[in-house]
Design a protein around this motif. Sequence first.
Motif, short mmCIF file in Angstrom:
data_model
loop_
_atom_site.label_atom_id
_atom_site.label_comp_id
_atom_site.label_asym_id
_atom_site.label_seq_id
_atom_site.Cartn_x
_atom_site.Cartn_y
_atom_site.Cartn_z
N PHE A 1 0.84 -1.21 0.00
CA PHE A 1 0.00 0.00 0.00
C PHE A 1 0.87 1.26 0.00
N MET A 2 1.95 1.25 0.81
CA MET A 2 2.85 2.39 0.86
C MET A 2 3.64 2.53 -0.44
N SER A 3 3.94 1.40 -1.11
CA SER A 3 4.67 1.46 -2.38
C SER A 3 3.82 2.08 -3.48
N VAL A 4 2.51 2.05 -3.33
CA VAL A 4 1.62 2.65 -4.33
C VAL A 4 1.43 4.15 -4.05
N ILE A 5 1.17 4.51 -2.78
CA ILE A 5 0.83 5.91 -2.49
C ILE A 5 2.01 6.72 -1.96
N GLY A 6 3.13 6.05 -1.59
CA GLY A 6 4.23 6.75 -0.92
C GLY A 6 4.87 7.83 -1.76
N GLY A 7 5.03 7.58 -3.07
CA GLY A 7 5.70 8.54 -3.93
C GLY A 7 4.95 9.85 -4.04
N SER A 8 3.64 9.79 -4.29
CA SER A 8 2.85 11.03 -4.43
C SER A 8 2.77 11.77 -3.10
N MET A 9 2.66 11.02 -1.99
CA MET A 9 2.58 11.66 -0.68
C MET A 9 3.87 12.42 -0.37
N LEU A 10 5.02 11.78 -0.63
CA LEU A 10 6.30 12.43 -0.36
C LEU A 10 6.54 13.60 -1.31
N MET A 11 6.05 13.48 -2.54
CA MET A 11 6.19 14.56 -3.52
C MET A 11 5.51 15.83 -3.01
N TRP A 12 4.34 15.69 -2.42
CA TRP A 12 3.62 16.85 -1.90
C TRP A 12 4.33 17.45 -0.68
N LEU A 13 4.97 16.57 0.10
CA LEU A 13 5.61 17.06 1.33
C LEU A 13 6.97 17.69 1.07
N ILE A 14 7.82 16.99 0.29
CA ILE A 14 9.20 17.46 0.11
C ILE A 14 9.26 18.60 -0.90
N PHE A 15 8.40 18.57 -1.93
CA PHE A 15 8.38 19.63 -2.94
C PHE A 15 7.01 20.30 -2.94
N PRO A 16 6.74 21.17 -1.97
CA PRO A 16 5.42 21.80 -1.91
C PRO A 16 5.15 22.69 -3.13
N VAL A 17 6.23 23.27 -3.70
CA VAL A 17 6.11 24.03 -4.94
C VAL A 17 6.52 23.12 -6.10
N PRO A 18 5.70 22.95 -7.13
CA PRO A 18 6.05 22.02 -8.21
C PRO A 18 7.36 22.41 -8.90
N VAL A 19 8.17 21.40 -9.22
CA VAL A 19 9.44 21.64 -9.90
C VAL A 19 9.15 21.92 -11.38
N MET A 20 9.66 23.06 -11.84
CA MET A 20 9.39 23.46 -13.23
C MET A 20 10.42 22.83 -14.16
N ILE A 21 9.98 21.87 -14.96
CA ILE A 21 10.84 21.21 -15.94
C ILE A 21 10.17 21.32 -17.29
N TYR A 22 10.83 22.04 -18.19
CA TYR A 22 10.26 22.26 -19.54
C TYR A 22 11.11 21.49 -20.54
N LEU A 23 10.52 20.47 -21.17
CA LEU A 23 11.23 19.62 -22.13
C LEU A 23 10.39 19.44 -23.38
N PRO A 24 11.02 19.22 -24.53
CA PRO A 24 10.26 18.85 -25.73
C PRO A 24 9.54 17.52 -25.53
N LEU A 25 8.55 17.27 -26.36
CA LEU A 25 7.71 16.08 -26.19
C LEU A 25 8.52 14.78 -26.28
N LEU A 26 9.46 14.71 -27.24
CA LEU A 26 10.24 13.48 -27.41
C LEU A 26 11.12 13.20 -26.19
N LEU A 27 11.73 14.25 -25.66
CA LEU A 27 12.55 14.07 -24.45
C LEU A 27 11.68 13.72 -23.25
N LYS A 28 10.50 14.30 -23.19
CA LYS A 28 9.58 14.01 -22.08
C LYS A 28 9.16 12.54 -22.10
N LEU A 29 8.96 12.02 -23.31
CA LEU A 29 8.53 10.62 -23.44
C LEU A 29 9.72 9.65 -23.50
#
Length: 577
Positions: free
Chosen positions: A430-458
């Motif tokens: 259960f923690m392996s499913v929800i742990g990443g999103s929960m920690l993302m909200w806590l450790i990075f309260p402001v979203p990290v701005m990453i701007y990449l072209p579509l091919l690099l993003k995928l």
Amino acid sequence: MNLYICLFSMGFLFILSIVCFFSSIYFIMNMISIFMEWELFTLNSSSLLMTILLDWMSLMFLSFVLLISSMVIFYSNSYMSSDLNMVRFILLVLMFVFSMILLIISPNLISILLGWDGLGLVSYCLVIYYQNVKSYNSGMLTVLSNRIGDVMILMSIVWMLNYGGWNYIFYMSFMKNDLYMYIIGWFIVLAAMTKSAQIPFSSWLPAAMAAPTPVSALVHSSTLVTAGVYLLIRFNFVLNDTLVFKGFLLIAGLTMFMSGIVANYEFDLKKIIALSTLSQLGLMMSILSMGGYDLAFFHLLTHALFKSLLFMCAGIIIHTMNNNQDIRYMGNLIKFMPFSSFCLVVSNLALCGMPFLAGFYSKDLILEVVLLSNLNILIFFLYFFSTGLTVCYTVRLVYYSLMGDLKMPSLMNLFEEYSDMILSMLFLSFMSVIGGSMLMWLIFPVPVMIYLPLLLKLSILMVMFMGVLMGLIILLSVKFMKNLMSFYLMKMFFSEMWFLPNLSTFGLNYYFLNKMVVYGKVLDGGWSEYLVSLNIKKLVLFSMKNFQLIQNNSFKTYIFIFYFWLLSFMLLFFMKI
């Protein structure tokens, strides 16, 4: 009695974990840090202090260590139930956790050394828990490799004496460009390399699989191997943008690459998971070398969740298959052990970075930051090819263990009735499913701005799918290539971890052992034997025979001694006259 000790330890650690987690959230929201200090004694104007630093990072890491430790102890209640020394095992695990706690909350190199050395000593006791020759060799390799790191910490303590104290957290900001702090940084990096098993100290980590599986779940997720990463996160401000970290980036990338290749040629279930730990440690160290200490810490926490679950799944499979660890004998376990297979697949997908599982949030973010960075093609290749290799050996592991036909030589009674194991695995899945999103909200309260072209993003998802394809190609090609000599030589090179075990054991030991043989022949079996040992033996035997003659209570002997004494007395008397 054993049940009560397990439940009490598990409950205490779990409650303490919840308290630390909510405290860390409070500390993040209010930007609080607590620094406590006790002076033990003063010697020559240097004070020996016991210090504790409680900030959001130490409390967050502490909560994860305590959570996984509580689940491991609860899991051990079933896994180690037939063991005669269950209480000793639980006490060793608690000592291990206490050493890690001491290391996490210490901003002082003296108290860090206590936790650091405690981890090495208790890990040795746990690796040799099953007392046989293989465990002993693995334990010696583990503890001697870690002793190099202990010596580096001691050297750092000696050099930090120039500042008049050992609270490194005071000196990191304004002593950044000082030569002494630079030398201390070198020692800290070397210490972290030994504890986190970077090249050339990688051979001890798969060897430590001789320990019981619950210990492996604890050691390879949140405690021993992550101690080096955590120490470098703390020292990040001193070492960032230095030549040390630039060289360390290459070493970490090569470690990630090497462990990914070796895992594709390994057949031991626990060693494959250990090599995946080594690969993820290389990922953490490499992003840390680029200055992303928060990303490294984020991946450290998410990795702890799914890696402990992965080892628990391996443990229940090994336990059910009559202590067999070879994946070539497994197969079709998804039919016999559905829940364990489900947890194994969830943890493996989180390890690969499947979207919206715990590993995705940290791994995807790290690779996108790498795409955004100014790096050369070699480091770029090591990052992405190693990510593909992770998916490749995961597909291979799932294929061998969960699919196909069961290849055990005799009829086995495969079942899932270990309630304690299943409950702890359920919580961690259960923690392996929800742990990443929960920690993302806590450790990075402001979203990290990453701007990449579509091919690099995928490109990250493309690397994952290419890893799946590469894994299937390897599985199919092994049948046709296994008789070729070139394939055999390549397999031997890769399966031996680029011959690192030979370099770290035989390469170092052979010279000294050979000299000891010569020394034994020349000295112990030569002149020293003749002049010392044999003569002492002859003297002792001669003295024993004479004393035995006196002790026979012979009247003739007593008369002879009396006459000898009388003659001596008379000679002395006449000489005086």
